[in-house]
Design a protein around this motif. Sequence first.
Motif, PDB file in Angstrom:
ATOM      1  N   THR A 162      61.675 -35.025 -60.188  1.00 60.13           N
ATOM      2  CA  THR A 162      62.052 -35.585 -58.893  1.00 60.13           C
ATOM      3  C   THR A 162      62.545 -37.017 -59.042  1.00 60.13           C
ATOM      4  O   THR A 162      63.455 -37.447 -58.323  1.00 60.13           O
ATOM      5  N   SER A 163      61.971 -37.767 -59.963  1.00 65.03           N
ATOM      6  CA  SER A 163      62.468 -39.123 -60.225  1.00 65.03           C
ATOM      7  C   SER A 163      63.924 -39.081 -60.658  1.00 65.03           C
ATOM      8  O   SER A 163      64.724 -39.946 -60.286  1.00 65.03           O
ATOM      9  N   LEU A 164      64.284 -38.058 -61.426  1.00 65.40           N
ATOM     10  CA  LEU A 164      65.673 -37.915 -61.856  1.00 65.40           C
ATOM     11  C   LEU A 164      66.570 -37.622 -60.661  1.00 65.40           C
ATOM     12  O   LEU A 164      67.668 -38.182 -60.535  1.00 65.40           O
ATOM     13  N   PHE A 165      66.125 -36.734 -59.765  1.00 63.70           N
ATOM     14  CA  PHE A 165      66.877 -36.492 -58.529  1.00 63.70           C
ATOM     15  C   PHE A 165      67.064 -37.798 -57.753  1.00 63.70           C
ATOM     16  O   PHE A 165      68.136 -38.064 -57.201  1.00 63.70           O
ATOM     17  N   ASN A 166      66.010 -38.610 -57.690  1.00 62.62           N
ATOM     18  CA  ASN A 166      66.089 -39.864 -56.946  1.00 62.62           C
ATOM     19  C   ASN A 166      67.068 -40.847 -57.587  1.00 62.62           C
ATOM     20  O   ASN A 166      67.689 -41.647 -56.881  1.00 62.62           O
ATOM     21  N   CYS A 167      67.209 -40.795 -58.897  1.00 65.68           N
ATOM     22  CA  CYS A 167      68.217 -41.621 -59.569  1.00 65.68           C
ATOM     23  C   CYS A 167      69.624 -41.147 -59.229  1.00 65.68           C
ATOM     24  O   CYS A 167      70.523 -41.953 -58.955  1.00 65.68           O
ATOM     25  N   ILE A 168      69.817 -39.827 -59.229  1.00 60.74           N
ATOM     26  CA  ILE A 168      71.146 -39.276 -58.941  1.00 60.74           C
ATOM     27  C   ILE A 168      71.579 -39.625 -57.519  1.00 60.74           C
ATOM     28  O   ILE A 168      72.742 -39.956 -57.272  1.00 60.74           O
ATOM     29  N   THR A 203      77.668 -40.297 -63.629  1.00 59.09           N
ATOM     30  CA  THR A 203      78.974 -40.142 -63.003  1.00 59.09           C
ATOM     31  C   THR A 203      79.047 -38.799 -62.293  1.00 59.09           C
ATOM     32  O   THR A 203      78.447 -37.814 -62.730  1.00 59.09           O
ATOM     33  N   PHE A 204      79.788 -38.781 -61.183  1.00 56.84           N
ATOM     34  CA  PHE A 204      80.003 -37.564 -60.410  1.00 56.84           C
ATOM     35  C   PHE A 204      81.484 -37.461 -60.122  1.00 56.84           C
ATOM     36  O   PHE A 204      82.069 -38.368 -59.504  1.00 56.84           O
ATOM     37  N   ALA A 205      82.090 -36.379 -60.609  1.00 56.38           N
ATOM     38  CA  ALA A 205      83.538 -36.202 -60.477  1.00 56.38           C
ATOM     39  C   ALA A 205      84.280 -37.433 -60.984  1.00 56.38           C
ATOM     40  O   ALA A 205      85.293 -37.858 -60.404  1.00 56.38           O
ATOM     41  N   GLY A 206      83.752 -38.025 -62.047  1.00 60.59           N
ATOM     42  CA  GLY A 206      84.378 -39.186 -62.657  1.00 60.59           C
ATOM     43  C   GLY A 206      84.046 -40.514 -62.013  1.00 60.59           C
ATOM     44  O   GLY A 206      84.454 -41.568 -62.509  1.00 60.59           O
ATOM     45  N   GLU A 207      83.288 -40.498 -60.899  1.00 68.01           N
ATOM     46  CA  GLU A 207      82.945 -41.720 -60.179  1.00 68.01           C
ATOM     47  C   GLU A 207      81.542 -42.184 -60.555  1.00 68.01           C
ATOM     48  O   GLU A 207      80.607 -41.383 -60.567  1.00 68.01           O
ATOM     49  N   PRO A 208      81.340 -43.469 -60.836  1.00 68.87           N
ATOM     50  CA  PRO A 208      79.993 -43.965 -61.154  1.00 68.87           C
ATOM     51  C   PRO A 208      79.106 -43.949 -59.916  1.00 68.87           C
ATOM     52  O   PRO A 208      79.556 -44.261 -58.808  1.00 68.87           O
ATOM     53  N   LEU A 209      77.815 -43.606 -60.119  1.00 70.95           N
ATOM     54  CA  LEU A 209      76.902 -43.480 -58.991  1.00 70.95           C
ATOM     55  C   LEU A 209      75.877 -44.601 -58.890  1.00 70.95           C
ATOM     56  O   LEU A 209      75.340 -44.847 -57.808  1.00 70.95           O
ATOM     57  N   LEU A 210      75.567 -45.276 -59.980  1.00 70.90           N
ATOM     58  CA  LEU A 210      74.349 -46.093 -60.030  1.00 70.90           C
ATOM     59  C   LEU A 210      74.324 -47.263 -59.064  1.00 70.90           C
ATOM     60  O   LEU A 210      73.264 -47.740 -58.712  1.00 70.90           O
ATOM     61  N   LYS A 211      75.459 -47.750 -58.609  1.00 67.03           N
ATOM     62  CA  LYS A 211      75.458 -48.865 -57.669  1.00 67.03           C
ATOM     63  C   LYS A 211      75.662 -48.405 -56.232  1.00 67.03           C
ATOM     64  O   LYS A 211      75.799 -49.241 -55.323  1.00 67.03           O
ATOM     65  N   ARG A 212      75.660 -47.119 -56.024  1.00 65.90           N
ATOM     66  CA  ARG A 212      75.885 -46.582 -54.677  1.00 65.90           C
ATOM     67  C   ARG A 212      74.565 -46.338 -53.956  1.00 65.90           C
ATOM     68  O   ARG A 212      73.594 -45.879 -54.548  1.00 65.90           O
TER      69      ARG A 212
END
Length: 258
Positions: free
Chosen positions: A42-48, A60-69
Amino acid sequence: MLLQLEDIVLRFAGNTVLDNVRFGVAEGTVASLIGPNGAGKTSLFNCITGFYRPQQGAITFAGEPLLKRKPHAVTRLGIARTFQNVRLFREMTVLENVMAGQHCRSRAGALSAVLALPGQRSEEAHIRNVCEDCLEFVGIGHEADRTATNLAYGHQRLVEIARALATEPRLLLLDEPAAGLNSTEKAELVTLIQRIRDERGVAVLLIEHDMGLVMEVSQYITVLDHGRVIAEGTAGEVQADPAVIEAYLGQDEEELAL
């Protein structure tokens, strides 16, 4: 890969929850993330989904970075999720709960709503149509006007899935969707997950402890133990992996062989 995680490290108070986790989810597939309690799933889901910010790595999702979103931006990008415990608006109807999922796609502002401008009325009708379609898809369209929390538990789970689908995702994250379901409901869930992939074109990543369901529905499985990936592959490959049997089931191989 539609979703790709690279060397994710997450720590809380000096404790490493996720340790260099690396895996991906391909477009149009059903994948599972399994492991014992406390493995970090679940921690991994929370990171995603933007609820946690890992100290290291990239997603990345569809080539877009997620970590700052932020979570709402991740949802708008095309990732939806459900939770271990059912989270519904208690005083709202089934349809109203699902319509909340369309919020990330709406454009009309508060002034348009107050003045009931034509654009807002048109958008409201579109949202209603999308959400009624999602309810029909999961099989509970006839319960649209009922108070959501008055439904049977299995149907409350379906409301959550319908609400997630209402965000119009490309990837759906399901956190223990079979928890609390009976055998008939689990069989129906397997069919629903397959239909989400085949008819909606949505990739699915699920966390699940029911190994029979995991082995039946998953095209690819990743196994976590103490925050580390210890195995990955097809259902057959994971079933036969000694490290998985020991870490996930101890000395009991029967459950994994279901």
